[in-house]
Design a protein around this motif. Structure first.
Motif, short mmCIF file in Angstrom:
data_model
loop_
_atom_site.label_atom_id
_atom_site.label_comp_id
_atom_site.label_asym_id
_atom_site.label_seq_id
_atom_site.Cartn_x
_atom_site.Cartn_y
_atom_site.Cartn_z
N GLU A 1 -0.12 42.16 15.18
CA GLU A 1 -1.43 41.88 14.70
C GLU A 1 -2.30 40.86 15.51
O GLU A 1 -3.45 41.13 15.64
N GLY A 2 -1.46 40.06 16.50
CA GLY A 2 -2.06 39.22 17.59
C GLY A 2 -2.74 39.99 18.45
O GLY A 2 -3.55 39.41 19.47
N GLU B 1 2.20 43.34 10.94
CA GLU B 1 2.13 41.92 11.29
C GLU B 1 2.91 41.47 12.54
O GLU B 1 2.23 40.69 13.25
N ASN C 1 -8.02 29.16 8.69
CA ASN C 1 -7.07 28.61 9.86
C ASN C 1 -7.96 28.60 11.17
O ASN C 1 -8.51 29.74 11.72
N LEU D 1 -13.86 36.20 7.74
CA LEU D 1 -13.68 35.58 8.72
C LEU D 1 -14.97 34.59 8.98
O LEU D 1 -16.04 34.99 8.34
N ASP E 1 -13.86 41.07 7.09
CA ASP E 1 -13.38 40.90 8.39
C ASP E 1 -13.42 42.48 8.77
O ASP E 1 -12.64 42.83 9.51
N LYS F 1 -10.82 35.84 21.99
CA LYS F 1 -10.44 37.36 22.68
C LYS F 1 -11.68 38.28 22.48
O LYS F 1 -11.71 39.05 23.58
N ARG G 1 -8.97 31.54 18.31
CA ARG G 1 -8.68 32.70 19.32
C ARG G 1 -9.37 34.05 19.23
O ARG G 1 -9.41 34.78 20.18
N ILE G 2 -9.36 34.16 17.71
CA ILE G 2 -10.13 35.68 17.91
C ILE G 2 -11.42 35.56 18.47
O ILE G 2 -11.71 36.76 19.20
N GLU H 1 -7.70 27.27 14.12
CA GLU H 1 -7.28 27.68 15.41
C GLU H 1 -7.29 29.23 15.62
O GLU H 1 -7.56 29.83 16.70
N ARG H 2 -6.94 29.92 14.61
CA ARG H 2 -7.07 31.25 14.70
C ARG H 2 -8.32 31.92 14.87
O ARG H 2 -8.72 32.71 15.48
N TYR I 1 -10.56 42.68 18.24
CA TYR I 1 -11.65 42.33 17.22
C TYR I 1 -13.16 42.78 17.73
O TYR I 1 -13.34 42.67 19.05
#
Length: 520
Positions: free
Chosen positions: A372-373, A369, A66, A225, A247, A76, A72-73, A68-69, A377
């Protein structure tokens, strides 16, 4: 005796598309367009140079990631301001009294009450255990998973075996509780990493699961990751492979969901989980006192802590940060705050040292879940062997050149509704194995010493006397007295045998019969 067909449940991480399918659900052009839109088109720089099998392998990996994820991680982790702003004394708060208890201060009656509650939950098969066992023994000079490590006990038992035998003993103790199930089971969920998965499963198989029923041991794998450069580009380890890393132990939450472990817990009707790290040789696995305390508090999340030795001890502290529960690293606490004293008890206001030993309800784990966003991190800056995207050569860097992104198991604390913090005696419950032999701290020698010294206390607290034999070659000042956890979990059941009697070292006690023969 374990039945021959009673195989352990080994839950698999969802597999990416098989290379032979040529990633057919997405075309090469679709994958290329997706990665270019994400700013990661460089991952296909050498695609045309690859043989067909490696083309399929790369497309499969790109399709399963993923991207895009991952972006994003990285965004952030690298742009969000640190929660620790300038005025730390305002942002940090000590633990509320109502969520904190200490075994160092609790009465024997209260301890018995918590233990009874916990044993009752275990007796009803409502308690499971999650073992965080993804680490390798590299710093210990071993190529095996850390749980396989032999800390040089007289019995030569590994960390895995020590912990398995504690589960066996606890199942036996719980089976004697009123209302116990006909068969008491504490399922053991063992989280490995990619590098440790095969070796861990093989080690359990070779040792017949240490006497546990293999069907009650569930192996699952934490996620990964991609490794990234500081400007957010995904790194490659070869022309056909993305560079990835585990991760972090906080990856357990996603792994529980994606590998089907939460579904397994639901099927077994497990309600409470004890989570701990493999490297603590003194861990009270599925500790009924801790379970009982958290259940009595109606907590959805709990943390065991030890009292800091000094304000400057380099250990994370469980406290409030911006009015939410969290673990704050020692480097983030200024000197004045670190030395602050609670006038009610004379202890450090910020003295609850984190030991990565937690309680959760399954209901809480199912809710992770939904937030989770929002989890943090953390960046680990590393020297990462990588592919030069211009020349196609493999580079072994001499300096830090990239980052691995990870979560920590305590990152969910700010989202708990009902937190319980439980202070325990460091001597009895915390001796981590972190450093190489001979380093003098948190190493195999100190782990061995701490277990043997604890077993001496077991005998003395039961009214017996330990006589150090002339032939006993003590290490770190610890008499060579080892008592199997199959005999006693935390010292119980010894007094009727040893009270008023002596036992001479060196000796290994593997059964009650051994103990009866040894006393004089």
């Amino acid at each position: 005796m374990i039945a021959a067909n009673n195989s352990p449940l080994s839950i698999q991480t969802p597999k990416p598309v098989d290379a032979n399918t040529n990633a057919s659900s997405l075309t090469y052009q679709q994958i290329k367009d997706r990665y270019q839109a994400a700013g990661q088109g460089h991952l296909l720089n050498f695609y045309d140079d690859l043989p067909e099998s490696e083309k399929a392998e790369l497309l499969s990996q790109l399709q399963s990631l993923n991207v895009e994820r991952a972006n994003r991680i990285h965004q952030k982790a690298t742009t969000c301001p640190s929660p620790m702003l300038s005025n730390q004394s305002v942002l940090l708060g000590p633990l509320p009294e109502e969520c904190f208890e200490s075994t160092l201060e609790a009465s024997s009656e209260k301890m018995h009450e918590w233990q009874t509650i916990g044993l009752n939950q275990i007796a009803q098969n409502k308690v499971g255990v999650i073992l965080l066992a993804g680490g390798q023994g590299t710093r210990l000079g071993s190529t095996a998973p850390k749980g396989c490590y032999d800390i040089n006990l007289p019995s030569s038992k590994s960390l895995f075996q020590i912990q398995a035998e504690r589960i066996l003993r606890l199942q036996e103790l719980a089976s004697k509780q009123e209302g116990a199930k006909a068969k008491v089971v504490i399922p053991w969920y063992v989280m490995t990493s990619g590098p440790t998965r095969t070796a861990t499963v093989k080690y359990f198989e070779e040792h017949n699961y240490f006497g546990l029923e293999s069907g009650n041991i569930v192996f699952f794998e934490q996620g990964t990751l991609p490794c990234m450069t500081f400007d957010g580009k995904i790194m490659m380890e070869s022309k056909s492979q993305i560079a990835v890393a585990p991760d972090g132990n906080g990856g357990v939450y996603a792994a529980l969901r994606t590998t089907g472990v939460l579904a397994n817990m639901a099927e077994r009707k497990v309600e409470y989980l004890h989570v701990y790290c493999v490297d603590n040789c003194l861990v009270h696995v599925a500790d009924p006192v801790f379970i009982g305390y958290c259940v009595q508090k109606n907590a959805d999340c709990g943390a065991k802590v030890v009292r800091k030795k000094s304000p400057d001890e380099p250990v994370g502290v469980v406290c409030l940060r911006n009015s939410a529960f969290n673990v704050v690293e020692y480097s983030e606490i200024d000197e004045e705050v670190a030395h602050r004293i609670n006038p009610k008890n004379g202890q450090l206001s910020f003295g609850a040292g984190n030991i990565a030993n937690h309680f959760y309800t399954v209901d809480f784990l199912n809710k992770v879940e939904s937030f989770e966003g929002e989890l943090e991190y953390h960046i680990a800056r590393k020297k990462i062997k990588t592919l030069d995207m211009q020349t196609g050569e493999i580079i072994t860097p001499k300096q830090v050149n990239g980052m691995k992104l990870e979560m920590f198991v305590f990152d969910v604390f700010p989202f708990t509704q009902r937190m319980a913090v439980f202070e325990v005696d460091r001597r009895e419950e915390f001796s981590p194995l972190k450093n190489a032999p001979g380093s003098g701290q948190d190493c195999p020698e100190t782990s061995r010493r701490d277990i043997l010294q604890q077993h001496v206390r077991f005998i003395e607290d039961a009214g017996g006397k330990v006589v150090v034999g002339e032939e006993d070659q003590q290490i770190e000042g610890a008499p060579t007295l080892e008592i199997s956890s199959l005999v006693t979990y935390s010292g119980e059941g010894l007094s009727e045998i040893v009270a008023g009697k002596s036992i001479k070292t060196p000796i290994v006690i593997s059964s009650l019969e051994d103990l009866k023969k040894a006393v004089f």
